[in-house]
Scaffold this motif. Sequence first.
Motif, PDB file in Angstrom:
ATOM      1  N   VAL A 124      54.017  49.962  40.689  1.00 20.04           N
ATOM      2  CA  VAL A 124      52.731  50.423  40.166  1.00 20.04           C
ATOM      3  C   VAL A 124      52.017  49.294  39.440  1.00 20.04           C
ATOM      4  CG1 VAL A 124      51.659  51.954  38.468  1.00 20.04           C
ATOM      5  CG2 VAL A 124      53.379  52.853  40.031  1.00 20.04           C
ATOM      6  N   THR A 125      52.764  48.516  38.664  1.00 12.83           N
ATOM      7  CA  THR A 125      52.166  47.392  37.940  1.00 12.83           C
ATOM      8  C   THR A 125      51.584  46.365  38.899  1.00 12.83           C
ATOM      9  OG1 THR A 125      53.779  47.704  36.172  1.00 12.83           O
ATOM     10  CG2 THR A 125      52.610  45.614  36.208  1.00 12.83           C
ATOM     11  N   LEU A 126      52.324  46.026  39.940  1.00  9.94           N
ATOM     12  CA  LEU A 126      51.843  45.041  40.910  1.00  9.94           C
ATOM     13  C   LEU A 126      50.649  45.572  41.704  1.00  9.94           C
ATOM     14  CD1 LEU A 126      55.251  43.642  42.202  1.00  9.94           C
ATOM     15  CD2 LEU A 126      53.740  42.703  40.450  1.00  9.94           C
ATOM     16  N   ILE A 127      50.631  46.874  41.962  1.00 19.01           N
ATOM     17  CA  ILE A 127      49.469  47.473  42.629  1.00 19.01           C
ATOM     18  C   ILE A 127      48.229  47.332  41.751  1.00 19.01           C
ATOM     19  CG2 ILE A 127      48.454  49.670  43.361  1.00 19.01           C
ATOM     20  CD1 ILE A 127      51.220  50.473  44.375  1.00 19.01           C
ATOM     21  N   LEU A 128      48.385  47.582  40.464  1.00 21.22           N
ATOM     22  CA  LEU A 128      47.258  47.427  39.538  1.00 21.22           C
ATOM     23  C   LEU A 128      46.800  45.974  39.475  1.00 21.22           C
ATOM     24  CD1 LEU A 128      48.410  49.757  36.616  1.00 21.22           C
ATOM     25  CD2 LEU A 128      46.507  50.143  38.183  1.00 21.22           C
ATOM     26  N   TYR A 129      47.743  45.050  39.553  1.00 23.69           N
ATOM     27  CA  TYR A 129      47.395  43.624  39.556  1.00 23.69           C
ATOM     28  C   TYR A 129      46.521  43.289  40.760  1.00 23.69           C
ATOM     29  CZ  TYR A 129      48.050  38.572  39.993  1.00 23.69           C
ATOM     30  OH  TYR A 129      47.845  37.222  40.135  1.00 23.69           O
ATOM     31  N   LYS A 130      46.932  43.742  41.930  1.00 15.58           N
ATOM     32  CA  LYS A 130      46.154  43.480  43.141  1.00 15.58           C
ATOM     33  C   LYS A 130      44.823  44.223  43.113  1.00 15.58           C
ATOM     34  CE  LYS A 130      48.898  40.737  45.446  1.00 15.58           C
ATOM     35  NZ  LYS A 130      48.483  39.352  45.821  1.00 15.58           N
ATOM     36  N   LEU A 131      44.847  45.443  42.616  1.00 16.59           N
ATOM     37  CA  LEU A 131      43.633  46.256  42.576  1.00 16.59           C
ATOM     38  C   LEU A 131      42.573  45.632  41.690  1.00 16.59           C
ATOM     39  CD1 LEU A 131      42.142  48.905  43.282  1.00 16.59           C
ATOM     40  CD2 LEU A 131      43.260  49.936  41.277  1.00 16.59           C
ATOM     41  N   MET A 132      42.967  45.232  40.489  1.00 12.66           N
ATOM     42  CA  MET A 132      41.993  44.643  39.563  1.00 12.66           C
ATOM     43  C   MET A 132      41.566  43.258  40.040  1.00 12.66           C
ATOM     44  SD  MET A 132      41.679  47.132  37.613  1.00 12.66           S
ATOM     45  CE  MET A 132      40.464  46.386  36.526  1.00 12.66           C
ATOM     46  N   GLY A 133      42.438  42.569  40.755  1.00 14.55           N
ATOM     47  CA  GLY A 133      42.075  41.249  41.271  1.00 14.55           C
ATOM     48  C   GLY A 133      41.081  41.300  42.415  1.00 14.55           C
ATOM     49  N   SER A 134      40.978  42.447  43.072  1.00 15.08           N
ATOM     50  CA  SER A 134      40.071  42.574  44.224  1.00 15.08           C
ATOM     51  C   SER A 134      38.696  43.116  43.834  1.00 15.08           C
ATOM     52  CB  SER A 134      40.710  43.493  45.272  1.00 15.08           C
ATOM     53  OG  SER A 134      40.906  44.796  44.746  1.00 15.08           O
ATOM     54  N   THR A 135      38.347  43.038  42.565  1.00 11.97           N
ATOM     55  CA  THR A 135      37.067  43.582  42.089  1.00 11.97           C
ATOM     56  C   THR A 135      36.153  42.469  41.592  1.00 11.97           C
ATOM     57  OG1 THR A 135      38.045  43.938  39.904  1.00 11.97           O
ATOM     58  CG2 THR A 135      38.123  45.783  41.444  1.00 11.97           C
ATOM     59  N   SER A 136      36.085  41.385  42.350  1.00 13.39           N
ATOM     60  CA  SER A 136      35.317  40.219  41.892  1.00 13.39           C
ATOM     61  C   SER A 136      33.852  40.271  42.281  1.00 13.39           C
ATOM     62  CB  SER A 136      35.939  38.937  42.449  1.00 13.39           C
ATOM     63  OG  SER A 136      35.975  38.994  43.870  1.00 13.39           O
ATOM     64  N   GLY A 137      33.438  41.182  43.123  1.00 14.61           N
ATOM     65  CA  GLY A 137      32.048  41.234  43.546  1.00 14.61           C
ATOM     66  C   GLY A 137      31.136  41.807  42.481  1.00 14.61           C
ATOM     67  N   ALA A 138      29.846  41.530  42.638  1.00 14.26           N
ATOM     68  CA  ALA A 138      28.863  42.030  41.683  1.00 14.26           C
ATOM     69  C   ALA A 138      28.758  43.547  41.704  1.00 14.26           C
ATOM     70  CB  ALA A 138      27.498  41.406  41.984  1.00 14.26           C
ATOM     71  N   GLU A 139      29.189  44.157  42.796  1.00 14.93           N
ATOM     72  CA  GLU A 139      29.097  45.615  42.900  1.00 14.93           C
ATOM     73  C   GLU A 139      30.185  46.324  42.101  1.00 14.93           C
ATOM     74  OE1 GLU A 139      31.572  44.153  46.417  1.00 14.93           O
ATOM     75  OE2 GLU A 139      29.808  43.524  45.281  1.00 14.93           O
ATOM     76  N   TYR A 140      31.198  45.567  41.686  1.00 11.89           N
ATOM     77  CA  TYR A 140      32.291  46.177  40.925  1.00 11.89           C
ATOM     78  C   TYR A 140      31.977  46.137  39.432  1.00 11.89           C
ATOM     79  CZ  TYR A 140      34.988  45.967  45.238  1.00 11.89           C
ATOM     80  OH  TYR A 140      35.429  46.136  46.525  1.00 11.89           O
ATOM     81  N   THR A 141      31.199  47.075  39.001  1.00 13.78           N
ATOM     82  CA  THR A 141      30.855  47.202  37.592  1.00 13.78           C
ATOM     83  C   THR A 141      31.003  48.661  37.174  1.00 13.78           C
ATOM     84  OG1 THR A 141      28.511  47.541  38.093  1.00 13.78           O
ATOM     85  CG2 THR A 141      29.229  45.268  37.650  1.00 13.78           C
ATOM     86  N   ILE A 142      31.328  48.860  35.925  1.00 21.28           N
ATOM     87  CA  ILE A 142      31.371  50.199  35.340  1.00 21.28           C
ATOM     88  C   ILE A 142      30.358  50.208  34.207  1.00 21.28           C
ATOM     89  CG2 ILE A 142      32.774  51.941  34.187  1.00 21.28           C
ATOM     90  CD1 ILE A 142      35.211  50.794  35.552  1.00 21.28           C
ATOM     91  N   GLY A 143      29.215  50.792  34.475  1.00 23.40           N
ATOM     92  CA  GLY A 143      28.130  50.722  33.512  1.00 23.40           C
ATOM     93  C   GLY A 143      27.615  49.300  33.408  1.00 23.40           C
TER      94      GLY A 143
END
Length: 344
Positions: A124-143
């Motif tokens: 689960v930890t490694l999945i979160l690592y990959k998941l958060m690492g794949s959010t580098s685009g400008a469209e990946y924003t929360i508010g």
Amino acid sequence: MTDIFSGTGGLLAAAIVGLALLFAIPLLAGPVLMIELTSYVILAILALSLGLIWGYGGILCFGQSAFFGIGAYAYAIAVINIGDSTIPLILSVAVPALFAALLGYFLFYARITDVYFGVITLTVTLILYKLMGSTSGAEYTIGNAPIGGYNGIPGIPPLNLPGAPDKVLSLDGLFYASGLTLLAVYLGLRIMLKSRFGQVVVAVRENERRAELLGYDARFYKLAAFTLGGGIAGLSGCLFANWGMFISPDVFGLAQSAQVIIWVIVGGTGTLLGPIVGCFIVQWLATQLGTQQLLNANLVLGIILIGFVLLVPKGIVPSACDLMQRAHLRGTAPVRLTQERRAS
């Protein structure tokens, strides 16, 4: 195994010693040392969370850094959008605690064995690592908060006084806040473990089947301890995000997950003081080794871990307690022998 500060008197002594150190260190340490010590204190809270889950709950979680990272990201995203840090601070505890409760529910009530539990939490930890690492685009924003992928989230607003966003904590203020939090978590866990709930948690660790035959739902108590540990780890993540004013997917990395286990092993399981001591020692060694180029820091730390497992399997604090008890028994033995001879 017990802490050096045992009993009600020991609890008061621990509080006095902790407060004395908390207010004395800033008077003696320079700015650079204060920055290092603040990080040690924050990470010691993370070590305590695993010390509770593993040492007292008997749950070896290889993914404690997952809750640490979730708490850090929850705070960072919320504080960028809200401005005031009061609600983000609450979310940094509530979100990882809820995640731990959901994850633990499916694992404990499915009666996953210890080995598979460790593998799943690490996965689960490694999945979160990959998941958060794949959010580098400008469209990946929360508010208003860009997640940033592997670049992370920089410029995280610091903690402020409740309801006063303009009154933020200084470096010394963060040290005091972190130190008081560490002391409060330590004392709170000590009190909790003395309660009926804490005693049942330890009983489940010792013999889960026997606890169930006595009428206790072992899965519920393990889940409650796991959830509490997740919330404490998330609080540590919030403080860590404040310390560096930056957070990245590295908090979910394999190295971070392994470090937490090393802290607890070196300090000693079955004690709350051990993880704190182990964290300070290992992090200090890692800092010192990082300043030289002759030896590989990870290699040296690996050798130290193997040495502790082979030579000091109980850890520093439990071994120190055993030595103190032996010294006390040796000191009282001649007195007892003399009294017995006089009585005869």
